[in-house]
Design an enzyme around this catalytic site. Structure first.
Site, PDB file in Angstrom:
ATOM      1  N   ASP A  45      13.580  15.998   1.947  1.00 47.39           N
ATOM      2  CA  ASP A  45      13.772  17.502   2.726  1.00 47.39           C
ATOM      3  C   ASP A  45      12.496  18.475   2.273  1.00 47.39           C
ATOM      4  OD1 ASP A  45      15.935  19.448   3.686  1.00 47.39           O
ATOM      5  OD2 ASP A  45      14.944  20.267   2.083  1.00 47.39           O
ATOM      6  N   TYR A  50       7.800  25.488   2.165  1.00 48.70           N
ATOM      7  CA  TYR A  50       7.562  24.785   0.820  1.00 48.70           C
ATOM      8  C   TYR A  50       6.075  24.292   0.752  1.00 48.70           C
ATOM      9  CZ  TYR A  50      12.711  23.995   0.914  1.00 48.70           C
ATOM     10  OH  TYR A  50      14.081  24.106   1.163  1.00 48.70           O
ATOM     11  N   LYS A  75      11.873  22.399   8.266  1.00 45.66           N
ATOM     12  CA  LYS A  75      12.748  23.711   8.694  1.00 45.66           C
ATOM     13  C   LYS A  75      11.625  24.503   9.301  1.00 45.66           C
ATOM     14  CE  LYS A  75      15.688  22.851   4.515  1.00 45.66           C
ATOM     15  NZ  LYS A  75      14.783  22.386   3.383  1.00 45.66           N
ATOM     16  N   HIS A 108      15.661  27.401   9.127  1.00 47.90           N
ATOM     17  CA  HIS A 108      15.843  27.657   7.660  1.00 47.90           C
ATOM     18  C   HIS A 108      16.815  29.001   7.220  1.00 47.90           C
ATOM     19  CE1 HIS A 108      13.216  26.909   3.689  1.00 47.90           C
ATOM     20  NE2 HIS A 108      14.506  27.346   3.457  1.00 47.90           N
TER      21      HIS A 108
HETATM   22  N1  LIG Z   1      17.507  25.386   2.930  1.00 48.34           N
HETATM   23  C1  LIG Z   1      17.484  26.174   1.914  1.00 48.34           C
HETATM   24  O1  LIG Z   1      17.546  27.535   1.965  1.00 48.34           O
HETATM   25  C2  LIG Z   1      17.247  25.616   0.495  1.00 48.34           C
HETATM   26  C3  LIG Z   1      17.207  26.549  -0.583  1.00 48.34           C
HETATM   27  C4  LIG Z   1      17.165  25.673  -1.836  1.00 48.34           C
HETATM   28  C5  LIG Z   1      16.698  24.410  -1.905  1.00 48.34           C
HETATM   29  N2  LIG Z   1      16.638  23.692  -0.836  1.00 48.34           N
HETATM   30  C6  LIG Z   1      16.364  22.165  -0.768  1.00 48.34           C
HETATM   31  O2  LIG Z   1      17.123  21.545  -1.696  1.00 48.34           O
HETATM   32  C7  LIG Z   1      16.581  20.913  -2.623  1.00 48.34           C
HETATM   33  C8  LIG Z   1      17.239  21.089  -4.235  1.00 48.34           C
HETATM   34  O3  LIG Z   1      17.496  22.376  -4.549  1.00 48.34           O
HETATM   35  P1  LIG Z   1      16.949  23.128  -5.747  1.00 48.34           P
HETATM   36  O4  LIG Z   1      15.562  22.436  -5.724  1.00 48.34           O
HETATM   37  O5  LIG Z   1      17.161  24.273  -5.363  1.00 48.34           O
HETATM   38  O6  LIG Z   1      17.740  22.705  -7.016  1.00 48.34           O
HETATM   39  P2  LIG Z   1      18.381  21.337  -7.655  1.00 48.34           P
HETATM   40  O7  LIG Z   1      18.130  20.251  -6.981  1.00 48.34           O
HETATM   41  O8  LIG Z   1      19.913  21.781  -7.714  1.00 48.34           O
HETATM   42  O9  LIG Z   1      17.697  21.424  -9.166  1.00 48.34           O
HETATM   43  C9  LIG Z   1      16.656  21.151  -9.551  1.00 48.34           C
HETATM   44  C10 LIG Z   1      16.277  21.361 -10.976  1.00 48.34           C
HETATM   45  O10 LIG Z   1      17.283  20.904 -12.006  1.00 48.34           O
HETATM   46  C11 LIG Z   1      16.413  20.258 -12.762  1.00 48.34           C
HETATM   47  N3  LIG Z   1      16.938  18.830 -12.877  1.00 48.34           N
HETATM   48  C12 LIG Z   1      16.986  17.723 -11.767  1.00 48.34           C
HETATM   49  N4  LIG Z   1      17.496  16.659 -11.911  1.00 48.34           N
HETATM   50  C13 LIG Z   1      18.223  16.830 -13.261  1.00 48.34           C
HETATM   51  C14 LIG Z   1      18.902  16.015 -14.197  1.00 48.34           C
HETATM   52  N5  LIG Z   1      19.165  14.755 -13.903  1.00 48.34           N
HETATM   53  N6  LIG Z   1      19.260  16.499 -15.313  1.00 48.34           N
HETATM   54  C15 LIG Z   1      19.025  17.848 -15.767  1.00 48.34           C
HETATM   55  N7  LIG Z   1      18.107  18.642 -15.094  1.00 48.34           N
HETATM   56  C16 LIG Z   1      17.787  18.084 -13.653  1.00 48.34           C
HETATM   57  C17 LIG Z   1      14.884  20.035 -12.382  1.00 48.34           C
HETATM   58  O11 LIG Z   1      14.250  20.165 -13.247  1.00 48.34           O
HETATM   59  P3  LIG Z   1      12.957  18.770 -13.491  1.00 48.34           P
HETATM   60  O12 LIG Z   1      12.059  18.914 -12.296  1.00 48.34           O
HETATM   61  O13 LIG Z   1      12.453  19.308 -14.810  1.00 48.34           O
HETATM   62  O14 LIG Z   1      13.639  17.736 -13.842  1.00 48.34           O
HETATM   63  C18 LIG Z   1      15.065  21.457 -11.443  1.00 48.34           C
HETATM   64  O15 LIG Z   1      14.626  22.301 -12.232  1.00 48.34           O
HETATM   65  C19 LIG Z   1      15.305  21.756  -2.791  1.00 48.34           C
HETATM   66  O16 LIG Z   1      14.211  21.162  -3.407  1.00 48.34           O
HETATM   67  C20 LIG Z   1      15.127  22.038  -1.355  1.00 48.34           C
HETATM   68  O17 LIG Z   1      14.667  20.730  -0.720  1.00 48.34           O
HETATM   69  C21 LIG Z   1      16.930  24.427   0.396  1.00 48.34           C
END
Ligand SMILES: NC(=O)c1ccc[n+]([C@@H]2O[C@H](COP(=O)([O-])OP(=O)(O)OC[C@H]3O[C@@H](n4cnc5c(N)ncnc54)[C@H](OP(=O)(O)O)[C@@H]3O)[C@@H](O)[C@H]2O)c1
Length: 265
Positions: A45, A50, A75, A108
């Site tokens: 994704d 990004y 997006k 987005h």
């Molecule tokens: N459409 C939108 O508006 C939008 C907004 C936000 C995000 N997104 C998409 O959704 C994806 C995921 O969401 P996100 O990046 O906000 O957050 P997330 O996936 O909920 O969390 C990522 C965070 O959690 C930590 N983490 C990952 N795996 C872990 C585990 N097994 N145990 C403990 N900590 C862990 C990571 O740290 P480490 O790297 O140190 O493991 C990072 O700080 C994004 O990368 C993006 O592609 C879309």
């Protein structure tokens, strides 16, 4: 069947199989993408905003994979939300990925109804031309979806929204479902914050000998909601797709469903 091979139906994009789990690429680099590719993530994704589309292509190439070997999402950012803007942004994204056809293209963030519709109609042209396999939205609420439906018969295939065990959005998930829209959960781990320290998740995790992150992701997948966790840590990248060795029973699913829902992360 392994979760890496599991797909969700996209009623509004017949024939397109969307993987149930993908790798989120906000703030990740090429090395992390390569680890995720090697770990078997079937989808990636990304977004114009990004600046990771080239890292996705490079990370896949590092593992001997072509971009077309994985389901790729990108997006349209708000500054590109116009007829010409969509075409320019899509051209740049497909070039960055190194593909002619992108699997899924999303708006987005919603803007006003007129801008959303102009953007959506331009995305439909890409769909009709076969340059994208499916189109959808992100961060849309029911009113945004209703407004879009007033100007277009093409219903989004996907609505990507923030969703995790402490922010469940059950009503919006149901609104999506009634429209045939598949829900994707972004920030499925609550960005690694307090969600992962929730005692109820921790108790279920320890009963299965897994982590709270794995329980949160398994809960989503079992609900038919696509999850796109992000990590830059190789061990956690692998952990987040290692979901085949356990299953949550009805009681465990209900205990998570019943968690207080307003915690944002
Ligand atoms: N459409 C939108 O508006 C939008 C907004 C936000 C995000 N997104 C998409 O959704 C994806 C995921 O969401 P996100 O990046 O906000 O957050 P997330 O996936 O909920 O969390 C990522 C965070 O959690 C930590 N983490 C990952 N795996 C872990 C585990 N097994 N145990 C403990 N900590 C862990 C990571 O740290 P480490 O790297 O140190 O493991 C990072 O700080 C994004 O990368 C993006 O592609 C879309």
């Amino acid at each position: 069947m392994s979760i890496a091979d599991l797909t969700v139906p996209l009623p509004n994009a017949p024939g397109v199989a969307m993987p149930a789990i993908g790798f989120g690429t906000w703030q990740v680099n090429r090395e992390a993408v390569a680890v995720a590719a090697a770990a078997g993530y079937p989808a990636f994704d990304s977004a114009t905003m990004y600046h990771t589309e080239r890292d996705v292509a490079a990370g896949l190439a590092d593992e001997g994979l072509a971009p077309a070997d994985r389901f790729l999402t990108t997006k349209i950012w708000r500054t590109d939300m116009s007829d010409g803007g969509v075409r320019r942004a899509f051209h740049a994204s497909s070039k960055n990925f190194g593909v002619d056809v992108v699997d899924l293209l999303l708006i987005h963030w919603p803007q006003n109804a007129k801008t959303n519709l102009e953007t959506w109609l331009a995305m439909q042209e890409l769909l009709d031309a076969g340059q994208v396999r499916a189109i959808g939205v992100s961060n849309f609420d029911a009113a945004d979806l209703d407004a879009l439906a007033k100007g277009s018969d093409v219903v989004p295939a996907v609505n990507q929204i923030e969703l995790h065990p402490r922010r469940q959005r059950a009503q919006l998930v149901e609104e999506n479902r009634q429209r045939g829209i598949s829900t994707t959960a972004y920030s499925p781990l609550g960005q690694g914050g307090p969600v992962l320290r929730d005692p109820a998740l921790g108790a279920i995790a320890s009963d299965h000998g897994v982590t709270s992150a794995q329980v949160a992701l398994r809960w989503l997948v079992q609900k038919g909601i696509v999850a796109i966790p992000r990590s830059s840590n190789p061990e956690r990248i692998r952990e987040n797709i290692d979901l085949d060795g356990f299953a949550l029973d009805d009681d465990e699913m209900a205990r998570i469903d019943d968690l207080p829902r307003q915690l944002r992360n």
